[in-house]
Enzyme design. Structure first.
Site, mmCIF file in Angstrom:
data_model
loop_
_atom_site.group_PDB
_atom_site.id
_atom_site.type_symbol
_atom_site.label_atom_id
_atom_site.label_comp_id
_atom_site.label_asym_id
_atom_site.label_seq_id
_atom_site.Cartn_x
_atom_site.Cartn_y
_atom_site.Cartn_z
ATOM 1 N N HIS A 190 30.086 -48.955 43.292
ATOM 2 C CA HIS A 190 29.889 -47.710 44.038
ATOM 3 C C HIS A 190 30.541 -47.794 45.409
ATOM 4 O O HIS A 190 30.841 -48.870 45.911
ATOM 5 C CB HIS A 190 28.404 -47.326 44.166
ATOM 6 C CG HIS A 190 27.529 -48.325 44.868
ATOM 7 N ND1 HIS A 190 26.837 -49.318 44.201
ATOM 8 C CD2 HIS A 190 27.218 -48.483 46.173
ATOM 9 C CE1 HIS A 190 26.140 -50.030 45.074
ATOM 10 N NE2 HIS A 190 26.347 -49.554 46.287
ATOM 11 N N HIS A 207 29.916 -48.691 52.901
ATOM 12 C CA HIS A 207 30.299 -49.935 52.213
ATOM 13 C C HIS A 207 30.910 -49.630 50.855
ATOM 14 O O HIS A 207 30.807 -48.534 50.335
ATOM 15 C CB HIS A 207 29.118 -50.913 52.080
ATOM 16 C CG HIS A 207 27.963 -50.445 51.241
ATOM 17 N ND1 HIS A 207 26.829 -49.858 51.766
ATOM 18 C CD2 HIS A 207 27.739 -50.508 49.900
ATOM 19 C CE1 HIS A 207 25.970 -49.584 50.784
ATOM 20 N NE2 HIS A 207 26.506 -49.959 49.644
ATOM 21 N N GLU A 243 29.496 -55.035 49.537
ATOM 22 C CA GLU A 243 28.314 -55.399 48.751
ATOM 23 C C GLU A 243 28.804 -55.992 47.445
ATOM 24 O O GLU A 243 29.756 -55.469 46.848
ATOM 25 C CB GLU A 243 27.466 -54.134 48.478
ATOM 26 C CG GLU A 243 26.229 -54.400 47.618
ATOM 27 C CD GLU A 243 25.386 -53.141 47.355
ATOM 28 O OE1 GLU A 243 25.767 -52.037 47.801
ATOM 29 O OE2 GLU A 243 24.344 -53.281 46.687
HETATM 30 C C1 LIG Z 1 20.265 -50.521 48.029
HETATM 31 C C2 LIG Z 1 21.583 -51.241 48.107
HETATM 32 C C3 LIG Z 1 22.350 -51.000 46.797
HETATM 33 O O1 LIG Z 1 23.375 -50.315 46.766
HETATM 34 O O2 LIG Z 1 21.857 -51.542 45.795
HETATM 35 C C4 LIG Z 1 22.359 -50.820 49.355
HETATM 36 O O3 LIG Z 1 23.498 -50.444 49.343
HETATM 37 S S1 LIG Z 1 21.488 -51.003 50.815
HETATM 38 C C5 LIG Z 1 22.614 -50.508 52.118
HETATM 39 C C6 LIG Z 1 22.096 -50.836 53.446
HETATM 40 N N1 LIG Z 1 22.025 -52.276 53.644
HETATM 41 C C7 LIG Z 1 22.946 -52.982 54.332
HETATM 42 O O4 LIG Z 1 23.908 -52.440 54.876
HETATM 43 C C8 LIG Z 1 22.700 -54.470 54.469
HETATM 44 C C9 LIG Z 1 23.787 -55.229 55.131
HETATM 45 N N2 LIG Z 1 24.098 -54.670 56.449
HETATM 46 C C10 LIG Z 1 23.781 -55.277 57.594
HETATM 47 O O5 LIG Z 1 23.190 -56.352 57.615
HETATM 48 C C11 LIG Z 1 24.135 -54.557 58.859
HETATM 49 O O6 LIG Z 1 24.314 -53.175 58.582
HETATM 50 C C12 LIG Z 1 25.407 -55.115 59.534
HETATM 51 C C13 LIG Z 1 26.632 -55.001 58.666
HETATM 52 C C14 LIG Z 1 25.187 -56.577 59.955
HETATM 53 C C15 LIG Z 1 25.678 -54.275 60.797
HETATM 54 O O7 LIG Z 1 24.513 -54.147 61.523
HETATM 55 P P1 LIG Z 1 24.483 -53.371 62.897
HETATM 56 O O8 LIG Z 1 25.279 -52.118 62.793
HETATM 57 O O9 LIG Z 1 23.056 -53.252 63.314
HETATM 58 O O10 LIG Z 1 25.152 -54.444 63.815
HETATM 59 P P2 LIG Z 1 26.194 -54.299 64.941
HETATM 60 O O11 LIG Z 1 26.050 -52.998 65.626
HETATM 61 O O12 LIG Z 1 26.056 -55.539 65.728
HETATM 62 O O13 LIG Z 1 27.572 -54.323 64.153
HETATM 63 C C16 LIG Z 1 28.482 -55.360 64.260
HETATM 64 C C17 LIG Z 1 29.877 -54.767 64.155
HETATM 65 O O14 LIG Z 1 30.087 -54.339 62.799
HETATM 66 C C18 LIG Z 1 30.418 -52.961 62.781
HETATM 67 N N3 LIG Z 1 29.797 -52.344 61.601
HETATM 68 C C19 LIG Z 1 28.489 -52.150 61.385
HETATM 69 N N4 LIG Z 1 28.274 -51.584 60.204
HETATM 70 C C20 LIG Z 1 29.502 -51.415 59.646
HETATM 71 C C21 LIG Z 1 29.946 -50.861 58.425
HETATM 72 N N5 LIG Z 1 29.096 -50.379 57.544
HETATM 73 N N6 LIG Z 1 31.267 -50.844 58.170
HETATM 74 C C22 LIG Z 1 32.149 -51.348 59.075
HETATM 75 N N7 LIG Z 1 31.772 -51.880 60.255
HETATM 76 C C23 LIG Z 1 30.472 -51.904 60.546
HETATM 77 C C24 LIG Z 1 29.852 -52.407 64.069
HETATM 78 O O15 LIG Z 1 30.538 -51.244 64.450
HETATM 79 C C25 LIG Z 1 30.098 -53.553 65.028
HETATM 80 O O16 LIG Z 1 31.446 -53.558 65.424
HETATM 81 P P3 LIG Z 1 31.890 -53.572 66.954
HETATM 82 O O17 LIG Z 1 31.246 -54.825 67.496
HETATM 83 O O18 LIG Z 1 33.385 -53.651 66.902
HETATM 84 O O19 LIG Z 1 31.339 -52.323 67.531
HETATM 85 CO CO LIG Z 2 25.082 -50.062 47.976
#
Ligand SMILES: C[C@@H](C(=O)O)C(=O)SCCNC(=O)CCNC(=O)[C@H](O)C(C)(C)COP(=O)(O)OP(=O)(O)OC[C@H]1O[C@@H](n2cnc3c(N)ncnc32)[C@H](O)[C@@H]1OP(=O)(O)O
Ligand SMILES: [Co+2]
Length: 134
Positions: free
Chosen positions: A7, A79, A130
């Site tokens: 996805h 993502h 992912e």
């Molecule tokens: C249910 C499941 C499924 O499908 O089965 C799902 O999808 S669950 C979907 C939701 N779950 C997840 O996303 C889990 C994994 N995600 C995470 O752990 C988090 O979202 C992070 C990726 C670590 C980002 O966290 P957060 O935005 O709080 O941290 P942060 O502000 O320090 O971000 C660090 C840097 O990464 C960038 N950044 C953050 N999210 C981003 C994204 N989605 N795509 C591209 N870049 C991204 C920010 O702009 C920042 O860049 P700069 O420093 O340059 O400004």
């Molecule tokens: Co997902």
């Protein structure tokens, strides 16, 4: 390592409005909403002939998509999810190659009841990845 695209996810500020838009304006088939507290999101899947689009709305105080939506208030591509045959083997290979696996590093059960892991967007050209074991 990578199989099919499972996805592509879009973070949205208002899931009901996003569902209505995909269903009524784009004529898409959309699944019922499902709350996933362990992931901090409520999800809906738009079902397409060759893949799915996952619409994500934050759930709870510590949603991992909250900061993303603060930076992108209208929503945005969040993502891409690739299928893998063996998620632990994929994780260990990626760790050995220096990639950052997010969270505890242990797979969680994702929206399809299968194990998932996330890889840091800064390690993959600004795209959050992912992996889902199928
Ligand atoms: C249910 C499941 C499924 O499908 O089965 C799902 O999808 S669950 C979907 C939701 N779950 C997840 O996303 C889990 C994994 N995600 C995470 O752990 C988090 O979202 C992070 C990726 C670590 C980002 O966290 P957060 O935005 O709080 O941290 P942060 O502000 O320090 O971000 C660090 C840097 O990464 C960038 N950044 C953050 N999210 C981003 C994204 N989605 N795509 C591209 N870049 C991204 C920010 O702009 C920042 O860049 P700069 O420093 O340059 O400004
Ligand atoms: Co997902």
């Amino acid at each position: 390592m990578l199989g099919r695209v499972n996805h592509i996810a879009i973070a949205v500020p208002d899931l009901k409005a996003a569902v209505a838009s995909y269903r009524d304006r784009l004529g898409a088939r959309v699944s019922p909403a499902e709350s996933l507290p362990e992931h901090g999101v409520t999800v809906v899947f738009v079902e397409l002939p060759n893949t799915k689009v996952e619409l994500l709305e934050p759930l709870g105080e510590t949603s991992p998509i909250a900061a993303f939506l603060q930076k992108n208030p209208a929503g945005g591509m969040h993502h891409i999810c690739y299928e893998v045959a063996d998620i632990l083997q994929a994780r260990d290979q990626l760790l050995a190659a220096g990639a950052r696996v997010l969270g505890t590093g242990e797979p969680k059960i994702g929206a399809h009841g299968k194990p998932v892991l996330f890889l840091h967007p800064k390690d993959f050209f600004g795209t959050l990845i992912e992996l889902e074991q199928v």
